[in-house]
Design a protein around this motif. Structure first.
Motif, mmCIF file in Angstrom:
data_model
loop_
_atom_site.group_PDB
_atom_site.id
_atom_site.type_symbol
_atom_site.label_atom_id
_atom_site.label_comp_id
_atom_site.label_asym_id
_atom_site.label_seq_id
_atom_site.Cartn_x
_atom_site.Cartn_y
_atom_site.Cartn_z
ATOM 1 N N ALA A 275 0.766 -1.192 -0.005
ATOM 2 C CA ALA A 275 0.252 -0.396 0.040
ATOM 3 C C ALA A 275 0.963 1.321 -0.187
ATOM 4 O O ALA A 275 2.089 0.801 0.532
ATOM 5 N N ASP A 276 0.182 2.311 -0.051
ATOM 6 C CA ASP A 276 0.861 4.229 -0.735
ATOM 7 C C ASP A 276 0.680 4.537 0.955
ATOM 8 O O ASP A 276 -0.336 3.459 1.654
ATOM 9 N N LEU A 277 1.592 4.840 1.757
ATOM 10 C CA LEU A 277 1.928 5.484 3.218
ATOM 11 C C LEU A 277 0.353 6.148 3.578
ATOM 12 O O LEU A 277 0.315 5.594 3.983
ATOM 13 N N PRO A 278 0.250 6.908 2.576
ATOM 14 C CA PRO A 278 -1.735 7.708 3.430
ATOM 15 C C PRO A 278 -1.754 6.495 3.671
ATOM 16 O O PRO A 278 -3.130 6.389 4.181
ATOM 17 N N GLU A 279 -2.773 5.483 2.467
ATOM 18 C CA GLU A 279 -3.611 4.927 2.491
ATOM 19 C C GLU A 279 -3.187 3.482 3.664
ATOM 20 O O GLU A 279 -4.145 3.761 4.792
ATOM 21 N N ALA A 280 -2.082 3.208 3.575
ATOM 22 C CA ALA A 280 -1.742 2.862 5.479
ATOM 23 C C ALA A 280 -1.959 3.825 6.716
ATOM 24 O O ALA A 280 -2.937 2.832 7.254
ATOM 25 N N MET A 281 -1.708 4.863 5.772
ATOM 26 C CA MET A 281 -2.490 5.711 7.399
ATOM 27 C C MET A 281 -3.762 5.713 7.968
ATOM 28 O O MET A 281 -3.478 6.039 8.877
ATOM 29 N N ARG A 282 -4.171 5.578 6.921
ATOM 30 C CA ARG A 282 -5.571 5.983 6.663
ATOM 31 C C ARG A 282 -6.107 4.464 7.785
ATOM 32 O O ARG A 282 -7.524 4.679 7.955
ATOM 33 N N ILE A 283 -6.000 3.729 7.547
ATOM 34 C CA ILE A 283 -5.884 1.998 8.212
ATOM 35 C C ILE A 283 -6.132 2.128 9.693
ATOM 36 O O ILE A 283 -6.663 1.848 10.776
ATOM 37 N N ILE A 284 -4.472 2.568 9.471
ATOM 38 C CA ILE A 284 -4.241 2.768 11.351
ATOM 39 C C ILE A 284 -5.874 3.812 11.746
ATOM 40 O O ILE A 284 -5.991 3.882 13.250
ATOM 41 N N GLU A 285 -5.388 5.174 11.674
ATOM 42 C CA GLU A 285 -6.487 6.029 11.977
ATOM 43 C C GLU A 285 -7.697 5.927 12.102
ATOM 44 O O GLU A 285 -8.206 5.844 13.365
ATOM 45 N N SER A 286 -8.218 4.752 10.805
ATOM 46 C CA SER A 286 -9.810 4.033 11.502
ATOM 47 C C SER A 286 -9.879 3.208 12.724
ATOM 48 O O SER A 286 -10.893 3.515 13.653
#
Length: 386
Positions: free
Chosen positions: A65-76
């Motif tokens: 995954a792109d870094l921003p995509e992974a960060m959105r998962i962690i944020e969720s």
């Protein structure tokens, strides 16, 4: 994603699955905190839907995954429960620290896609050459997720050259370490971040590497981002989601709570409305900055560039600012809840403790801004912004 469906194939699938799972996670937050670790069935579900594979290269069973995509998962996940998000963050990202291993070793350790790793960068171990490889002894703290990790690593001091300590990491199997039950804390209680120790364990040379020195065995965009810049971005996604969860909580409380001597619910109070709008705006600004920073860094490394010292300084500063503003939003929500906030069954008291646990992390400590500011002012810095 319902139980029994196929595992996620993309980061978008994982994000959808985490959002579906969020109510279940939130409902089990007290259970997670009391157990001081993730329940095995929840861990299995997070593993199944792909949370721990999201940042892994596709060459090793990951989703790439792109870094921003992974960060959105962690944020969720953090919006539901910070301990779950933190545990996933560690399990999904610590393979990056291990990319300095020889390629054959890396391939063997990550031969199956569901491998979960944990480890500690702080060099509190010792390592020395011995027949068969290296002898390792040490005790490492804050090893989040160590109880369910398939592999653990600990940083060690190998010696001193010209007054500079030389570090070497070692990969350890769970049966080679002793996990000490030390994780009795005020926040992020469910991360199981115990100490672990190794006592004169022999590790093959090929399961060791020199961090920040040895070349990376996989050429992936994520490993081209300097370690502390990467950690700052990923770490800040936890308080960001945590703060959004706190706003969710106070929305629900304000709709039903009638403060003492008030004739209407808290939601009708003008001062509360002012504070809510301010907190919501601050959180949206923090989110915009964090993802702009992540997207800019990702664009640089995916187009073959290297992050400049100034870019790295701005990323580090963004991580601190986002974490600080997120903590302020949680404090606003907690304060707005009045006496309701202090009860054990109110999620706001846990949100407050969790967010302040995050603010204690090395990657987002406030004095990072001083170093970042020195870089932006064109001054020499003695502390690297790497």
């Amino acid at each position: 994603m319902a139980t029994g469906e196929q595992p996620a194939a993309t980061a978008a699938d994982v994000l959808d699955a985490t959002r579906e799972l969020a109510p279940t996670i939130a409902a089990r937050a007290a259970e997670i905190e009391t157990a001081r670790r993730l329940p095995p069935d929840l861990l299995d579900e997070l593993r199944r839907i792909g949370c721990f594979r999201v940042l892994r290269p596709r060459t090793h069973g990951g989703l790439g995954a792109d870094l921003p995509e992974a960060m959105r998962i962690i944020e969720s996940l953090a919006r539901a429960d910070a301990s779950v998000a933190w545990t996933v963050m560690i399990g999904a990202a610590t393979w990056i620290d291990m990319a300095g291993l020889p390629r054959a070793t890396f391939d063997a350790l990550f031969a199956t896609p569901d491998v979960i790793t944990a480890g500690v960068f702080n060099p509190t171990g010792s390592i020395a050459v011995t027949p068969g490889g290296y002898q390792v002894s040490g005790r490492w703290s804050f090893a989040s997720g160590c109880q369910h990790a398939d592999w653990l690593f600990g940083n060690c001091i190998e010696g001193v050259v010209d007054g500079v300590p030389q570090m070497r990491m070692a990969v350890l199997a769970p049966e080679q370490v002793v996990i000490e039950d030390t994780w009795t804390v005020s926040g992020l209680c469910g991360t199981g971040s115990h100490h672990f120790r190794a006592d004169s364990i022999v590790v093959p040379a090929e399961r060791t590497w020199r961090p920040l020195t040895d070349p990376r065995c996989v050429d992936e965009p994520i490993v081209r981002i300097p370690p502390l810049a990467l950690i700052s971005l990923i770490t800040a996604s936890v308080p960001l989601g945590l703060a959004q969860g706190a706003l969710d909580d106070i929305h629900a409380i304000a709709a039903r709570k009638v403060p003492l001597l008030a004739g209407a619910p808290l939601a009708a109070n003008p001062h509360f409305q002012f504070e809510l709008a301010t907190a919501d705006t601050e959180l949206r600004a923090a989110r915009a900055l964090l993802y702009e920073s992540a997207e800019s860094a990702w664009k640089t490394v995916t187009t073959g560039g290297e992050l400049t010292l100034e870019q790295r300084a701005r990323i580090r500063a963004a991580g601190v600012w986002v974490t600080t503003r997120s903590a302020a939003v949680v404090e606003t929500a907690y304060r707005s809840g009045g006496g309701s906030s202090i009860y054990a069954d109110c999620p706001l008291q846990r949100r407050l403790r969790d967010v302040h646990a995050v603010t204690q992390h090395f990657a987002v400590k406030p004095d990072t801004l001083t170093t970042a500011g020195a870089v932006l002012a064109g001054q020499d810095v003695t502390v690297p912004v790497f």
